[in-house]
Write a protein that holds these residues in place. Structure first.
Motif, PDB file in Angstrom:
ATOM      1  N   LEU A 231       1.047  -1.007   0.374  1.00 18.96           N
ATOM      2  CA  LEU A 231      -0.046  -0.079  -0.109  1.00 18.96           C
ATOM      3  C   LEU A 231       0.805   1.275   0.147  1.00 18.96           C
ATOM      4  O   LEU A 231       1.992   1.262   0.859  1.00 18.96           O
ATOM      5  N   GLU A 232       0.459   2.022  -0.945  1.00 16.77           N
ATOM      6  CA  GLU A 232       1.530   3.311  -1.066  1.00 16.77           C
ATOM      7  C   GLU A 232       0.617   4.688  -0.964  1.00 16.77           C
ATOM      8  O   GLU A 232      -0.406   4.707  -1.860  1.00 16.77           O
ATOM      9  N   ARG A 233       1.001   5.645  -0.007  1.00 20.75           N
ATOM     10  CA  ARG A 233       0.065   6.775  -0.093  1.00 20.75           C
ATOM     11  C   ARG A 233       0.687   7.775  -1.063  1.00 20.75           C
ATOM     12  O   ARG A 233       1.686   7.629  -1.237  1.00 20.75           O
ATOM     13  N   ALA A 234      -0.320   8.784  -1.133  1.00 24.31           N
ATOM     14  CA  ALA A 234       0.162   9.981  -1.984  1.00 24.31           C
ATOM     15  C   ALA A 234       1.371  10.742  -1.157  1.00 24.31           C
ATOM     16  O   ALA A 234       2.227  11.162  -2.182  1.00 24.31           O
ATOM     17  N   ASP A 235       1.536  10.804   0.230  1.00 29.79           N
ATOM     18  CA  ASP A 235       2.640  11.415   0.638  1.00 29.79           C
ATOM     19  C   ASP A 235       4.023  10.242   0.550  1.00 29.79           C
ATOM     20  O   ASP A 235       4.844  10.837   1.202  1.00 29.79           O
ATOM     21  N   GLY A 236       3.978   9.274  -0.097  1.00 33.21           N
ATOM     22  CA  GLY A 236       5.031   8.358  -0.076  1.00 33.21           C
ATOM     23  C   GLY A 236       5.459   7.379   0.856  1.00 33.21           C
ATOM     24  O   GLY A 236       5.993   6.467   0.716  1.00 33.21           O
ATOM     25  N   ARG A 237       4.414   7.259   1.845  1.00 28.13           N
ATOM     26  CA  ARG A 237       4.523   6.046   3.030  1.00 28.13           C
ATOM     27  C   ARG A 237       4.239   4.947   2.317  1.00 28.13           C
ATOM     28  O   ARG A 237       3.218   4.919   1.607  1.00 28.13           O
ATOM     29  N   VAL A 238       4.822   3.830   2.515  1.00 26.90           N
ATOM     30  CA  VAL A 238       4.596   2.471   1.962  1.00 26.90           C
ATOM     31  C   VAL A 238       4.307   1.674   3.200  1.00 26.90           C
ATOM     32  O   VAL A 238       5.137   1.596   3.965  1.00 26.90           O
ATOM     33  N   SER A 239       3.478   0.653   3.084  1.00 28.02           N
ATOM     34  CA  SER A 239       3.430  -0.266   4.063  1.00 28.02           C
ATOM     35  C   SER A 239       2.986  -1.728   3.108  1.00 28.02           C
ATOM     36  O   SER A 239       2.488  -1.723   2.029  1.00 28.02           O
ATOM     37  N   GLN A 240       3.339  -2.930   4.064  1.00 26.54           N
ATOM     38  CA  GLN A 240       3.136  -4.157   3.228  1.00 26.54           C
ATOM     39  C   GLN A 240       2.791  -5.200   4.228  1.00 26.54           C
ATOM     40  O   GLN A 240       2.935  -5.124   5.312  1.00 26.54           O
ATOM     41  N   ALA A 241       2.037  -6.146   3.557  1.00 26.15           N
ATOM     42  CA  ALA A 241       1.640  -7.445   4.409  1.00 26.15           C
ATOM     43  C   ALA A 241       0.929  -8.578   3.305  1.00 26.15           C
ATOM     44  O   ALA A 241       1.055  -8.409   2.236  1.00 26.15           O
ATOM     45  N   ARG A 242       0.490  -9.407   4.037  1.00 30.38           N
ATOM     46  CA  ARG A 242       0.139 -10.593   3.025  1.00 30.38           C
ATOM     47  C   ARG A 242      -1.402 -10.403   2.657  1.00 30.38           C
ATOM     48  O   ARG A 242      -1.621 -10.825   1.559  1.00 30.38           O
ATOM     49  N   ASP A 243      -1.990  -9.808   3.551  1.00 29.80           N
ATOM     50  CA  ASP A 243      -3.489  -9.865   3.380  1.00 29.80           C
ATOM     51  C   ASP A 243      -4.108  -8.169   2.870  1.00 29.80           C
ATOM     52  O   ASP A 243      -3.922  -7.459   3.880  1.00 29.80           O
ATOM     53  N   PRO A 244      -4.543  -8.146   1.791  1.00 28.20           N
ATOM     54  CA  PRO A 244      -4.860  -6.710   1.481  1.00 28.20           C
ATOM     55  C   PRO A 244      -6.188  -6.226   2.369  1.00 28.20           C
ATOM     56  O   PRO A 244      -6.014  -4.891   2.634  1.00 28.20           O
ATOM     57  N   ASP A 245      -7.006  -6.833   2.798  1.00 28.58           N
ATOM     58  CA  ASP A 245      -8.110  -6.408   3.662  1.00 28.58           C
ATOM     59  C   ASP A 245      -7.350  -5.875   4.953  1.00 28.58           C
ATOM     60  O   ASP A 245      -7.889  -5.160   5.370  1.00 28.58           O
ATOM     61  N   ILE A 246      -6.339  -6.751   5.624  1.00 24.94           N
ATOM     62  CA  ILE A 246      -6.198  -6.363   6.729  1.00 24.94           C
ATOM     63  C   ILE A 246      -5.412  -5.406   6.726  1.00 24.94           C
ATOM     64  O   ILE A 246      -5.194  -4.276   7.511  1.00 24.94           O
ATOM     65  N   LEU A 247      -4.518  -5.219   5.771  1.00 29.70           N
ATOM     66  CA  LEU A 247      -3.555  -3.917   5.471  1.00 29.70           C
ATOM     67  C   LEU A 247      -4.367  -2.648   5.369  1.00 29.70           C
ATOM     68  O   LEU A 247      -4.301  -1.723   5.877  1.00 29.70           O
ATOM     69  N   LEU A 248      -5.269  -2.746   4.575  1.00 28.78           N
ATOM     70  CA  LEU A 248      -6.130  -1.545   4.246  1.00 28.78           C
ATOM     71  C   LEU A 248      -7.104  -1.149   5.498  1.00 28.78           C
ATOM     72  O   LEU A 248      -6.905   0.089   5.682  1.00 28.78           O
ATOM     73  N   TYR A 249      -7.321  -2.001   6.288  1.00 29.27           N
ATOM     74  CA  TYR A 249      -7.905  -1.693   7.653  1.00 29.27           C
ATOM     75  C   TYR A 249      -6.918  -1.035   8.568  1.00 29.27           C
ATOM     76  O   TYR A 249      -7.263  -0.117   9.345  1.00 29.27           O
ATOM     77  N   GLN A 250      -5.742  -1.744   8.686  1.00 31.53           N
ATOM     78  CA  GLN A 250      -4.686  -1.081   9.767  1.00 31.53           C
ATOM     79  C   GLN A 250      -4.322   0.122   9.218  1.00 31.53           C
ATOM     80  O   GLN A 250      -4.101   1.034  10.177  1.00 31.53           O
ATOM     81  N   GLU A 251      -4.122   0.281   7.887  1.00 30.35           N
ATOM     82  CA  GLU A 251      -3.727   1.776   7.556  1.00 30.35           C
ATOM     83  C   GLU A 251      -4.524   2.943   7.405  1.00 30.35           C
ATOM     84  O   GLU A 251      -4.374   3.766   7.314  1.00 30.35           O
TER      85      GLU A 251
END
Length: 191
Positions: free
Chosen positions: A85-105
């Motif tokens: 997951l990359e935000r417009a401000d350049g922050r990047v996060s990664q995970a195995r599960d897209p649903d969990i990553l989107l919720y956490q971020e």
């Protein structure tokens, strides 16, 4: 802030409904397609809406969500190995599960994993599902993975959905698809 009031969300989605949509090209069964449209997410009194571009290939996907006037853009790029997951401000996060990553971020409960199939009017293979079809044999309602998915409009040429509503507890998602395009399978073309 990406979240807006529920009233503005409803007005924005309703106001967009008069925009022109294009009949889809045949979208192959090989899962190589591009979807363009608008999405609205509501949880109780809070809501958010965005434009959506989804590029799906057999083994990878790219989803761009962009709020009004380009605010709050984020991109999800995923495969079987995981999602970034990359935000417009350049922050990047990664995970195995897209649903969990989107919720956490973001705090958004958006069922990315199931949507790959649901947006095309199909249940996720291998998961229990209950469904109801309309008079033309198209999927009208689907209950799967805790979500209720309703198909309220289709493109005239075929059974591809134009408008989809999803609900899970207090979470409501509306997806209005403006355009479907197919992608050649086995290439890295970007549209």
């Amino acid at each position: 802030m990406l979240r807006i009031s529920g009233l503005v969300l409803v007005l924005a989605l309703t106001g967009c409904s008069g925009l022109t949509t294009r009949e889809p090209e045949a979208v192959p069964a090989a899962d190589a397609w591009i979807l363009e449209g608008r999405i609205a997410l509501r949880l109780e009194d809070e809501g958010w809406h965005a434009g959506v571009l989804w590029e799906q290939r057999p083994d990878t996907y790219y989803i761009r969500l962009q709020g009004p006037l380009g605010q709050g853009a984020l991109e999800l790029t995923g495969s079987a190995a995981g999602v970034v997951l990359e935000r417009a401000d350049g922050r990047v996060s990664q995970a195995r599960d897209p649903d969990i990553l989107l919720y956490q971020e973001t705090g958004w409960q958006l069922p990315v994993s199931g949507l790959r199939h649901w947006v095309r009017g199909r249940p996720v293979p291998g998961l229990d599902a209950r469904s109801r079809r309309d008079g033309q044999g198209r999927l009208a309602e689907l209950h799967q993975a805790g979500w209720i998915i309703r198909y309220t409009d289709f493109f005239a040429a075929g059974a591809l959905p134009r408008r989809i509503e999803l609900a899970n507890g207090g979470v409501r998602v509306k997806l209005l698809i403006d355009q479907w395009r197919r992608l050649p399978v086995g290439t890295d073309d970007e549209g």
